[in-house]
Design an enzyme around this catalytic site. Sequence first.
Site, PDB file in Angstrom:
ATOM      1  N   SER A  62      18.323  -0.470   6.125  1.00 38.68           N
ATOM      2  CA  SER A  62      17.334  -1.669   6.365  1.00 38.68           C
ATOM      3  C   SER A  62      15.911  -1.383   5.864  1.00 38.68           C
ATOM      4  O   SER A  62      15.519  -0.548   5.876  1.00 38.68           O
ATOM      5  CB  SER A  62      17.328  -1.785   7.889  1.00 38.68           C
ATOM      6  OG  SER A  62      16.348  -2.468   8.332  1.00 38.68           O
TER       7      SER A  62
ATOM      8  N   TYR B 244      16.445   1.983  17.193  1.00 35.11           N
ATOM      9  CA  TYR B 244      17.282   1.351  16.066  1.00 35.11           C
ATOM     10  C   TYR B 244      16.969   1.765  14.764  1.00 35.11           C
ATOM     11  O   TYR B 244      17.626   2.418  14.084  1.00 35.11           O
ATOM     12  CB  TYR B 244      17.624  -0.123  16.188  1.00 35.11           C
ATOM     13  CG  TYR B 244      18.159  -0.858  14.953  1.00 35.11           C
ATOM     14  CD1 TYR B 244      19.269  -0.814  14.663  1.00 35.11           C
ATOM     15  CD2 TYR B 244      17.278  -1.404  14.129  1.00 35.11           C
ATOM     16  CE1 TYR B 244      19.977  -1.438  13.581  1.00 35.11           C
ATOM     17  CE2 TYR B 244      17.873  -1.931  12.982  1.00 35.11           C
ATOM     18  CZ  TYR B 244      19.173  -2.064  12.604  1.00 35.11           C
ATOM     19  OH  TYR B 244      19.694  -2.291  11.512  1.00 35.11           O
TER      20      TYR B 244
ATOM     21  N   LYS C 130      18.855   4.632  11.317  1.00 34.21           N
ATOM     22  CA  LYS C 130      18.775   4.138  10.153  1.00 34.21           C
ATOM     23  C   LYS C 130      18.320   5.335   9.204  1.00 34.21           C
ATOM     24  O   LYS C 130      18.861   5.660   8.417  1.00 34.21           O
ATOM     25  CB  LYS C 130      18.057   2.660   9.824  1.00 34.21           C
ATOM     26  CG  LYS C 130      18.704   1.492  10.156  1.00 34.21           C
ATOM     27  CD  LYS C 130      20.126   1.355   9.710  1.00 34.21           C
ATOM     28  CE  LYS C 130      21.004   0.246  10.397  1.00 34.21           C
ATOM     29  NZ  LYS C 130      22.498   0.111   9.943  1.00 34.21           N
TER      30      LYS C 130
HETATM   31  P1  NAD Z   1      26.864  -7.553  13.422  1.00 34.06           P
HETATM   32  O1  NAD Z   1      26.829  -6.888  14.802  1.00 34.06           O
HETATM   33  O2  NAD Z   1      27.436  -8.829  12.947  1.00 34.06           O
HETATM   34  O3  NAD Z   1      28.169  -6.518  12.740  1.00 34.06           O
HETATM   35  C1  NAD Z   1      28.426  -5.091  13.083  1.00 34.06           C
HETATM   36  C2  NAD Z   1      29.830  -5.043  13.270  1.00 34.06           C
HETATM   37  O4  NAD Z   1      30.145  -3.771  13.636  1.00 34.06           O
HETATM   38  C3  NAD Z   1      30.439  -6.071  14.408  1.00 34.06           C
HETATM   39  O5  NAD Z   1      31.402  -6.577  14.171  1.00 34.06           O
HETATM   40  C4  NAD Z   1      30.748  -4.944  15.647  1.00 34.06           C
HETATM   41  O6  NAD Z   1      31.725  -5.442  16.574  1.00 34.06           O
HETATM   42  C5  NAD Z   1      31.181  -3.579  14.754  1.00 34.06           C
HETATM   43  N1  NAD Z   1      30.733  -2.466  15.396  1.00 34.06           N
HETATM   44  C6  NAD Z   1      29.845  -2.085  16.233  1.00 34.06           C
HETATM   45  N2  NAD Z   1      30.074  -0.809  16.838  1.00 34.06           N
HETATM   46  C7  NAD Z   1      31.334  -0.175  16.338  1.00 34.06           C
HETATM   47  C8  NAD Z   1      31.900   0.813  16.321  1.00 34.06           C
HETATM   48  N3  NAD Z   1      31.421   1.900  17.182  1.00 34.06           N
HETATM   49  N4  NAD Z   1      33.171   0.618  15.779  1.00 34.06           N
HETATM   50  C9  NAD Z   1      33.626  -0.095  14.944  1.00 34.06           C
HETATM   51  N5  NAD Z   1      32.952  -1.266  14.976  1.00 34.06           N
HETATM   52  C10 NAD Z   1      31.748  -1.423  15.450  1.00 34.06           C
HETATM   53  O7  NAD Z   1      25.863  -7.091  12.410  1.00 34.06           O
HETATM   54  P2  NAD Z   1      25.240  -7.288  10.945  1.00 34.06           P
HETATM   55  O8  NAD Z   1      24.162  -8.295  11.114  1.00 34.06           O
HETATM   56  O9  NAD Z   1      26.325  -7.841  10.398  1.00 34.06           O
HETATM   57  O10 NAD Z   1      24.907  -6.030  10.499  1.00 34.06           O
HETATM   58  C11 NAD Z   1      25.856  -5.111   9.682  1.00 34.06           C
HETATM   59  C12 NAD Z   1      25.157  -3.861   9.410  1.00 34.06           C
HETATM   60  O11 NAD Z   1      23.727  -4.152   8.783  1.00 34.06           O
HETATM   61  C13 NAD Z   1      24.579  -2.968  10.871  1.00 34.06           C
HETATM   62  O12 NAD Z   1      24.682  -1.688  10.389  1.00 34.06           O
HETATM   63  C14 NAD Z   1      22.984  -3.497  10.824  1.00 34.06           C
HETATM   64  O13 NAD Z   1      22.555  -2.465  11.409  1.00 34.06           O
HETATM   65  C15 NAD Z   1      22.757  -3.448   9.159  1.00 34.06           C
HETATM   66  N6  NAD Z   1      21.607  -4.622   8.958  1.00 34.06           N
HETATM   67  C16 NAD Z   1      21.643  -5.693   9.383  1.00 34.06           C
HETATM   68  C17 NAD Z   1      20.441  -6.247   9.231  1.00 34.06           C
HETATM   69  C18 NAD Z   1      20.490  -7.801   9.702  1.00 34.06           C
HETATM   70  O14 NAD Z   1      19.239  -8.209   9.935  1.00 34.06           O
HETATM   71  N7  NAD Z   1      21.501  -8.586  10.155  1.00 34.06           N
HETATM   72  C19 NAD Z   1      19.464  -6.030   8.617  1.00 34.06           C
HETATM   73  C20 NAD Z   1      19.412  -4.661   7.853  1.00 34.06           C
HETATM   74  C21 NAD Z   1      20.621  -3.959   8.392  1.00 34.06           C
HETATM   75  C1  WQD Z   2      11.567 -12.708  11.718  1.00 29.52           C
HETATM   76  C2  WQD Z   2       9.927 -13.141  11.913  1.00 29.52           C
HETATM   77  C3  WQD Z   2       9.217 -12.607  14.136  1.00 29.52           C
HETATM   78  C4  WQD Z   2      12.270 -15.122  16.305  1.00 29.52           C
HETATM   79  C5  WQD Z   2      14.707  -7.625  12.179  1.00 29.52           C
HETATM   80  C6  WQD Z   2      15.044  -6.102  12.416  1.00 29.52           C
HETATM   81  C7  WQD Z   2      14.912  -5.675  11.122  1.00 29.52           C
HETATM   82  C8  WQD Z   2      16.305  -6.181  10.491  1.00 29.52           C
HETATM   83  C9  WQD Z   2      16.064  -7.465  10.219  1.00 29.52           C
HETATM   84  C10 WQD Z   2      18.133  -4.786  11.113  1.00 29.52           C
HETATM   85  C11 WQD Z   2       9.288 -12.334  12.698  1.00 29.52           C
HETATM   86  C12 WQD Z   2       9.482 -14.268  14.019  1.00 29.52           C
HETATM   87  C13 WQD Z   2      11.430 -14.465  15.399  1.00 29.52           C
HETATM   88  C14 WQD Z   2      11.506 -15.915  17.173  1.00 29.52           C
HETATM   89  C15 WQD Z   2       9.504 -15.844  15.855  1.00 29.52           C
HETATM   90  N1  WQD Z   2      17.287  -5.849  11.029  1.00 29.52           N
HETATM   91  N2  WQD Z   2       9.979 -14.680  15.168  1.00 29.52           N
HETATM   92  N3  WQD Z   2      10.468 -16.481  16.613  1.00 29.52           N
HETATM   93  O1  WQD Z   2      11.934  -8.515  13.080  1.00 29.52           O
HETATM   94  O2  WQD Z   2      11.728  -9.181  10.611  1.00 29.52           O
HETATM   95  O3  WQD Z   2      13.665  -7.853  11.462  1.00 29.52           O
HETATM   96  O4  WQD Z   2      15.808  -8.148  11.608  1.00 29.52           O
HETATM   97  O5  WQD Z   2      17.957  -3.892  10.214  1.00 29.52           O
HETATM   98  O6  WQD Z   2      15.062  -4.040  11.382  1.00 29.52           O
HETATM   99  O7  WQD Z   2      13.512  -5.564  13.022  1.00 29.52           O
HETATM  100  O8  WQD Z   2      13.417 -10.168  11.827  1.00 29.52           O
HETATM  101  O9  WQD Z   2      14.271 -12.614  12.382  1.00 29.52           O
HETATM  102  O10 WQD Z   2      13.569 -11.095  14.331  1.00 29.52           O
HETATM  103  O11 WQD Z   2      11.735 -11.849  12.930  1.00 29.52           O
HETATM  104  O12 WQD Z   2       8.593 -16.312  15.591  1.00 29.52           O
HETATM  105  O13 WQD Z   2      12.338 -16.493  18.219  1.00 29.52           O
HETATM  106  O14 WQD Z   2      10.184 -14.178  12.901  1.00 29.52           O
HETATM  107  O15 WQD Z   2       8.012 -12.528  14.953  1.00 29.52           O
HETATM  108  O16 WQD Z   2       7.925 -12.490  12.269  1.00 29.52           O
HETATM  109  P1  WQD Z   2      12.721  -8.924  11.642  1.00 29.52           P
HETATM  110  P2  WQD Z   2      13.359 -11.516  12.800  1.00 29.52           P
END
Ligand code: NAD
Ligand code: WQD
Length: 339
Positions: A125, A150, A154
């Site tokens: 991330s 969290y 990562k």
């Molecule tokens: P998500 O929660 O939709 O998907 C994660 C999946 O993993 C879920 O289906 C959950 O049931 C499964 N899971 C969780 N713990 C588990 C375990 N112990 N064993 C087996 N399955 C398990 O999340 P997402 O948004 O699809 O994110 C996927 C990955 O990408 C995550 O690692 C997240 O940290 C990373 N990521 C997400 C974002 C974002 O903004 N969505 C940004 C950067 C990184």
């Molecule tokens: C985006 C912008 C909020 C909700 C997070 C994790 C990051 C990554 C992606 C996993 C910010 C604003 C949000 C609302 C708002 N995930 N906001 N009202 O915080 O950039 O990133 O998700 O790795 O690690 O921190 O994403 O979508 O929460 O926020 O004004 O109700 O929207 O303040 O500026 P963020 P976000």
Amino acid sequence: MATILVTGGAGYIGSHTVVELVKAGYDPIIFDNFSNAKPAVLDRIKQICGRRVPFYAGDIRVYDQLAQVFAQNKIDGVIHFAGLKAVGESVNKPLEYYDNNVNGSRVLLQVMRDYGCKNFIFSSSSTVYGEPDALPLTEQSPIKRANSPYGQTKIDIEYMAQELQHAHPDFSVVLLRYFNPVGAHESGLIGEDPQGIPNNLMPYITQVAVGRRECLSIFGNDYPTPDGTCIRDYIHVVDLALGHVAALNHCLDKAGVHIYNLGTGVGYSVSDMVKAFSKVLGHELPHKFAPRRAGDVVACYADASKAKNELGWVATHTLDDMCRDAYNWQKNNPNGYDD
Ligand code: NAD
Ligand code: WQD
């Protein structure tokens, strides 16, 4: 074609990646414990792909559950999405986050090593960069101590995987640092389905749009940005999924550590997002300004040129595409996969 184990493949990014893997000719196998997903997603994936994708219910923290998959299939590589991802929740449940994310990844890497599977692609991330010193963020930008458990998981997993690669030089470790994934598959069959009140911006917006929530609160309008609201690099989830396919095509069996930012390289403010979404909606999205949210960085966007030059991958979906597809998914599934 190669068989790819997709941990967390029933989740938001995982499900979209499974679809693109099938389209690209890979054979994905989904492994998920449904802690943050619904079984209905498997039928939706089948509808899109025209075939069932093999699936195992299991927890990455349980060695034997993972080992069974490796014993029954020749796994060429793993794309590792499984984990917990709510930043705020992680502050209150640090041990659960270290257990699920760090310990779970450790068990997974151990099973891979024991079964001779050497290709690991990890969902990292942009959060590993913390509050940036300079923008855009390149893969060389410093890793900062995370401001949430969290984020720290990562960083820890990135180091653990790199240290494993160092000890076993024939491993290929790919660390993909996502910026802000939004949107949904254009079919409207799969998308983001957060449980409870959404933490992230786009699902909150789409739930306001379909009347599940009253009004979006914009967290802070006094930041040092042109319109006072925070800036992020929003990337369409299908582009992100295609980034994984490009990483596989390029890095499979290519020993080493490969790190890529997956973003568009363009930053949009929260107010830009509200404007773009309102255009798709046909009227102004109800919104109001609210105090800043603790822990938010002011601005964050990628230099995505390394992925372009080395993987031949670029994000092609526009902000309008992201809003249109996110809204289409939510309109078709106002209560997510519960319908
Ligand atoms: P998500 O929660 O939709 O998907 C994660 C999946 O993993 C879920 O289906 C959950 O049931 C499964 N899971 C969780 N713990 C588990 C375990 N112990 N064993 C087996 N399955 C398990 O999340 P997402 O948004 O699809 O994110 C996927 C990955 O990408 C995550 O690692 C997240 O940290 C990373 N990521 C997400 C974002 C974002 O903004 N969505 C940004 C950067 C990184
Ligand atoms: C985006 C912008 C909020 C909700 C997070 C994790 C990051 C990554 C992606 C996993 C910010 C604003 C949000 C609302 C708002 N995930 N906001 N009202 O915080 O950039 O990133 O998700 O790795 O690690 O921190 O994403 O979508 O929460 O926020 O004004 O109700 O929207 O303040 O500026 P963020 P976000």
